[in-house]
Scaffold this motif. Structure first.
Motif, PDB file in Angstrom:
ATOM      1  N   ALA A  28       0.844  -1.201   0.000  1.00 58.62           N
ATOM      2  CA  ALA A  28       0.000   0.000   0.000  1.00 58.62           C
ATOM      3  C   ALA A  28       0.880   1.252   0.000  1.00 58.62           C
ATOM      4  CB  ALA A  28      -0.913   0.001   1.216  1.00 58.62           C
ATOM      5  N   LYS A  29       0.394   2.307  -0.641  1.00 57.12           N
ATOM      6  CA  LYS A  29       1.149   3.566  -0.693  1.00 57.12           C
ATOM      7  C   LYS A  29       1.339   4.167   0.694  1.00 57.12           C
ATOM      8  CE  LYS A  29      -0.167   4.896  -5.355  1.00 57.12           C
ATOM      9  NZ  LYS A  29      -0.903   5.852  -6.197  1.00 57.12           N
ATOM     10  N   LYS A  30       0.303   4.099   1.520  1.00 61.58           N
ATOM     11  CA  LYS A  30       0.371   4.586   2.897  1.00 61.58           C
ATOM     12  C   LYS A  30       0.268   3.373   3.818  1.00 61.58           C
ATOM     13  CE  LYS A  30      -1.786   9.018   1.908  1.00 61.58           C
ATOM     14  NZ  LYS A  30      -2.928   9.900   2.201  1.00 61.58           N
ATOM     15  N   PRO A  31       0.874   3.419   5.002  1.00 59.58           N
ATOM     16  CA  PRO A  31       0.811   2.270   5.917  1.00 59.58           C
ATOM     17  C   PRO A  31      -0.633   1.825   6.158  1.00 59.58           C
ATOM     18  CG  PRO A  31       2.354   3.903   6.735  1.00 59.58           C
ATOM     19  CD  PRO A  31       1.642   4.527   5.570  1.00 59.58           C
ATOM     20  N   ALA A  32      -0.877   0.529   5.995  1.00 58.28           N
ATOM     21  CA  ALA A  32      -2.234  -0.002   6.126  1.00 58.28           C
ATOM     22  C   ALA A  32      -2.186  -1.465   6.528  1.00 58.28           C
ATOM     23  CB  ALA A  32      -2.988   0.162   4.804  1.00 58.28           C
ATOM     24  N   ALA A  49      -7.238  -0.829   5.519  1.00 59.21           N
ATOM     25  CA  ALA A  49      -7.479   0.255   6.474  1.00 59.21           C
ATOM     26  C   ALA A  49      -6.160   0.880   6.915  1.00 59.21           C
ATOM     27  CB  ALA A  49      -8.245  -0.273   7.681  1.00 59.21           C
ATOM     28  N   GLN A  50      -6.100   2.205   6.831  1.00 62.96           N
ATOM     29  CA  GLN A  50      -4.910   2.955   7.235  1.00 62.96           C
ATOM     30  C   GLN A  50      -5.015   3.306   8.720  1.00 62.96           C
ATOM     31  OE1 GLN A  50      -4.763   6.265   4.525  1.00 62.96           O
ATOM     32  NE2 GLN A  50      -4.435   4.944   2.766  1.00 62.96           N
ATOM     33  N   ILE A  51      -4.843   2.294   9.539  1.00 64.36           N
ATOM     34  CA  ILE A  51      -5.017   2.458  10.988  1.00 64.36           C
ATOM     35  C   ILE A  51      -3.804   1.919  11.760  1.00 64.36           C
ATOM     36  CG2 ILE A  51      -7.545   2.521  10.935  1.00 64.36           C
ATOM     37  CD1 ILE A  51      -7.532  -0.475  11.570  1.00 64.36           C
ATOM     38  N   THR A  52      -2.661   1.839  11.107  1.00 67.61           N
ATOM     39  CA  THR A  52      -1.495   1.188  11.704  1.00 67.61           C
ATOM     40  C   THR A  52      -0.869   1.970  12.858  1.00 67.61           C
ATOM     41  OG1 THR A  52      -0.040   2.167  10.047  1.00 67.61           O
ATOM     42  CG2 THR A  52      -0.930  -0.033   9.579  1.00 67.61           C
ATOM     43  N   LYS A  53      -1.048   3.278  12.902  1.00 66.80           N
ATOM     44  CA  LYS A  53      -0.412   4.060  13.976  1.00 66.80           C
ATOM     45  C   LYS A  53      -1.151   3.933  15.300  1.00 66.80           C
ATOM     46  CE  LYS A  53       2.142   7.316  11.226  1.00 66.80           C
ATOM     47  NZ  LYS A  53       2.384   8.706  10.868  1.00 66.80           N
ATOM     48  N   ASP A  92      -4.741  15.065  13.164  1.00 71.06           N
ATOM     49  CA  ASP A  92      -3.468  14.664  12.557  1.00 71.06           C
ATOM     50  C   ASP A  92      -3.649  13.654  11.422  1.00 71.06           C
ATOM     51  OD1 ASP A  92      -4.128  12.356  13.949  1.00 71.06           O
ATOM     52  OD2 ASP A  92      -2.315  12.327  15.178  1.00 71.06           O
ATOM     53  N   GLY A  93      -4.912  13.351  11.076  1.00 76.87           N
ATOM     54  CA  GLY A  93      -5.183  12.427   9.976  1.00 76.87           C
ATOM     55  C   GLY A  93      -5.334  10.978  10.389  1.00 76.87           C
ATOM     56  N   GLU A  94      -5.024  10.666  11.637  1.00 73.72           N
ATOM     57  CA  GLU A  94      -5.191   9.287  12.106  1.00 73.72           C
ATOM     58  C   GLU A  94      -6.672   8.972  12.257  1.00 73.72           C
ATOM     59  OE1 GLU A  94      -2.723   7.179  12.132  1.00 73.72           O
ATOM     60  OE2 GLU A  94      -1.431   8.830  11.548  1.00 73.72           O
ATOM     61  N   VAL A  95      -6.996   7.662  12.214  1.00 72.76           N
ATOM     62  CA  VAL A  95      -8.389   7.236  12.239  1.00 72.76           C
ATOM     63  C   VAL A  95      -8.657   6.374  13.470  1.00 72.76           C
ATOM     64  CG1 VAL A  95     -10.153   5.911  11.014  1.00 72.76           C
ATOM     65  CG2 VAL A  95      -8.537   7.323   9.724  1.00 72.76           C
ATOM     66  N   VAL A  96      -9.708   6.744  14.207  1.00 74.63           N
ATOM     67  CA  VAL A  96     -10.178   5.969  15.352  1.00 74.63           C
ATOM     68  C   VAL A  96     -11.410   5.201  14.893  1.00 74.63           C
ATOM     69  CG1 VAL A  96     -11.138   6.069  17.683  1.00 74.63           C
ATOM     70  CG2 VAL A  96      -9.323   7.656  17.004  1.00 74.63           C
TER      71      VAL A  96
END
Length: 111
Positions: A28-32, A49-53, A92-96
């Protein structure tokens, strides 16, 4: 933001699912993560899902989530994402992730 009527909202199918498998998704282009989600009578669906952080993969197993289930499948790198897992986007763009506050039957529709 444009207003919609209730009939427009009813077109969106949001269902409860349970994450049963999680894999890292380095392509994936962004961490997912790659997610496999059980929606009961609707069957097993996949999502990226980009929820790795905010989430470790081990924390996601058996977690109830909400997802839009009637978007067309979308190819992300070498993976077909079939549903859109819903979450709250932070500053910050993170997803909960959004989830029911108690156990409910998998596949139940949200209104």
């Amino acid at each position: 933001m444009a207003q919609i009527n209730f009939e427009d909202f009813e077109k969106i199918e949001i269902h409860v699912g349970k994450i049963i498998k999680v894999e890292e998704f380095p392509q994936a282009k962004k961490p997912a993560y790659k997610l496999w989600i059980d929606f009961g009578d609707l069957g097993m669906k996949k999502s990226s899902a980009q929820i790795t952080k905010l989430y470790k993969s081990s924390e996601l197993i058996d977690r109830l989530i909400l997802a839009v289930t009637n978007f067309p499948p979308r190819q992300i790198a070498n993976f077909i994402s079939e549903v859109l897992v819903l979450g709250v986007v932070l500053d910050d763009g993170e997803v909960v992730l959004i989830q029911p506050d108690r156990d409910v039957t998998l596949g139940k529709r949200i209104l």
